[in-house]
Design a protein around this motif. Sequence first.
Motif, PDB file in Angstrom:
ATOM      1  N   LEU A 186       0.825  -1.210   0.000  1.00  0.00           N
ATOM      2  CA  LEU A 186       0.000   0.000   0.000  1.00  0.00           C
ATOM      3  C   LEU A 186       0.860   1.262   0.000  1.00  0.00           C
ATOM      4  O   LEU A 186       0.500   2.277   0.568  1.00  0.00           O
ATOM      5  N   ASN A 187       2.034   1.162  -0.607  1.00  0.00           N
ATOM      6  CA  ASN A 187       2.971   2.278  -0.791  1.00  0.00           C
ATOM      7  C   ASN A 187       3.473   2.922   0.500  1.00  0.00           C
ATOM      8  O   ASN A 187       4.120   3.954   0.449  1.00  0.00           O
ATOM      9  N   ARG A 188       3.176   2.361   1.647  1.00  0.00           N
ATOM     10  CA  ARG A 188       3.643   3.015   2.874  1.00  0.00           C
ATOM     11  C   ARG A 188       3.896   2.080   4.046  1.00  0.00           C
ATOM     12  O   ARG A 188       4.562   2.447   4.982  1.00  0.00           O
ATOM     13  N   HIS A 189       3.345   0.899   4.047  1.00  0.00           N
ATOM     14  CA  HIS A 189       3.494  -0.019   5.175  1.00  0.00           C
ATOM     15  C   HIS A 189       4.556  -1.074   4.866  1.00  0.00           C
ATOM     16  O   HIS A 189       4.768  -1.426   3.719  1.00  0.00           O
ATOM     17  N   THR A 190       5.182  -1.571   5.907  1.00  0.00           N
ATOM     18  CA  THR A 190       6.116  -2.681   5.732  1.00  0.00           C
ATOM     19  C   THR A 190       5.606  -3.879   6.515  1.00  0.00           C
ATOM     20  O   THR A 190       4.870  -3.743   7.496  1.00  0.00           O
ATOM     21  N   GLY A 191       5.997  -5.042   6.059  1.00  0.00           N
ATOM     22  CA  GLY A 191       5.611  -6.273   6.721  1.00  0.00           C
ATOM     23  C   GLY A 191       6.724  -7.289   6.556  1.00  0.00           C
ATOM     24  O   GLY A 191       7.697  -7.063   5.840  1.00  0.00           O
ATOM     25  N   ALA A 192       6.555  -8.401   7.226  1.00  0.00           N
ATOM     26  CA  ALA A 192       7.495  -9.512   7.097  1.00  0.00           C
ATOM     27  C   ALA A 192       6.722 -10.727   6.620  1.00  0.00           C
ATOM     28  O   ALA A 192       5.626 -11.007   7.108  1.00  0.00           O
ATOM     29  N   GLY A 193       7.279 -11.401   5.649  1.00  0.00           N
ATOM     30  CA  GLY A 193       6.656 -12.615   5.145  1.00  0.00           C
ATOM     31  C   GLY A 193       7.539 -13.809   5.435  1.00  0.00           C
ATOM     32  O   GLY A 193       8.758 -13.736   5.289  1.00  0.00           O
ATOM     33  N   ARG A 197      -4.820  -7.810   0.069  1.00  0.00           N
ATOM     34  CA  ARG A 197      -6.116  -8.500   0.145  1.00  0.00           C
ATOM     35  C   ARG A 197      -6.645  -8.471   1.569  1.00  0.00           C
ATOM     36  O   ARG A 197      -7.822  -8.211   1.807  1.00  0.00           O
ATOM     37  N   GLU A 198      -5.774  -8.757   2.539  1.00  0.00           N
ATOM     38  CA  GLU A 198      -6.197  -8.755   3.939  1.00  0.00           C
ATOM     39  C   GLU A 198      -6.647  -7.361   4.373  1.00  0.00           C
ATOM     40  O   GLU A 198      -7.644  -7.220   5.070  1.00  0.00           O
ATOM     41  N   CYS A 199      -5.925  -6.326   3.960  1.00  0.00           N
ATOM     42  CA  CYS A 199      -6.325  -4.953   4.287  1.00  0.00           C
ATOM     43  C   CYS A 199      -7.673  -4.637   3.665  1.00  0.00           C
ATOM     44  O   CYS A 199      -8.506  -3.963   4.278  1.00  0.00           O
ATOM     45  N   GLY A 200      -7.902  -5.115   2.455  1.00  0.00           N
ATOM     46  CA  GLY A 200      -9.185  -4.897   1.790  1.00  0.00           C
ATOM     47  C   GLY A 200     -10.324  -5.536   2.547  1.00  0.00           C
ATOM     48  O   GLY A 200     -11.423  -4.979   2.639  1.00  0.00           O
ATOM     49  N   LYS A 201     -10.087  -6.703   3.124  1.00  0.00           N
ATOM     50  CA  LYS A 201     -11.115  -7.368   3.937  1.00  0.00           C
ATOM     51  C   LYS A 201     -11.455  -6.522   5.156  1.00  0.00           C
ATOM     52  O   LYS A 201     -12.615  -6.367   5.515  1.00  0.00           O
ATOM     53  N   ASP A 202     -10.438  -5.962   5.798  1.00  0.00           N
ATOM     54  CA  ASP A 202     -10.669  -5.119   6.972  1.00  0.00           C
ATOM     55  C   ASP A 202     -11.505  -3.899   6.616  1.00  0.00           C
ATOM     56  O   ASP A 202     -12.396  -3.503   7.358  1.00  0.00           O
ATOM     57  N   VAL A 203     -11.233  -3.300   5.466  1.00  0.00           N
ATOM     58  CA  VAL A 203     -11.983  -2.124   5.030  1.00  0.00           C
ATOM     59  C   VAL A 203     -13.439  -2.501   4.776  1.00  0.00           C
ATOM     60  O   VAL A 203     -14.356  -1.780   5.171  1.00  0.00           O
TER      61      VAL A 203
END
Length: 93
Positions: A24-31, A79-85
């Motif tokens: 989302l052009n601003r968040h970081t995560g670890a996979g 996809r997960e962020c979209g579910k939350d929205v």
Amino acid sequence: MWTIEHRTDADGNINRLHLQFRFLNRHTGAGRFLRQSDGFFVLEICDRWGVYVCPLRYRLDEIDTWEKASAICTAAAERECGKDVEVEKRVRH
């Protein structure tokens, strides 16, 4: 430089891949891709909202470079962020 780290078992088989990614052009995560007993990898994503396991499984050749693995992680996180929205929209109405 963003990289993909891997761990091997005693036989030299890759059993875990780990990488940092941006979504989302601003968040970081670890996979983390974890090898299952059937040889496929399952994806676990950690970000500031929590940890979740994605339902899809991957072959090693689908995730063997940072570019491939990062693209999969990014798509899964978005996809997960979209579910939350969507849930938030339903709760408010």
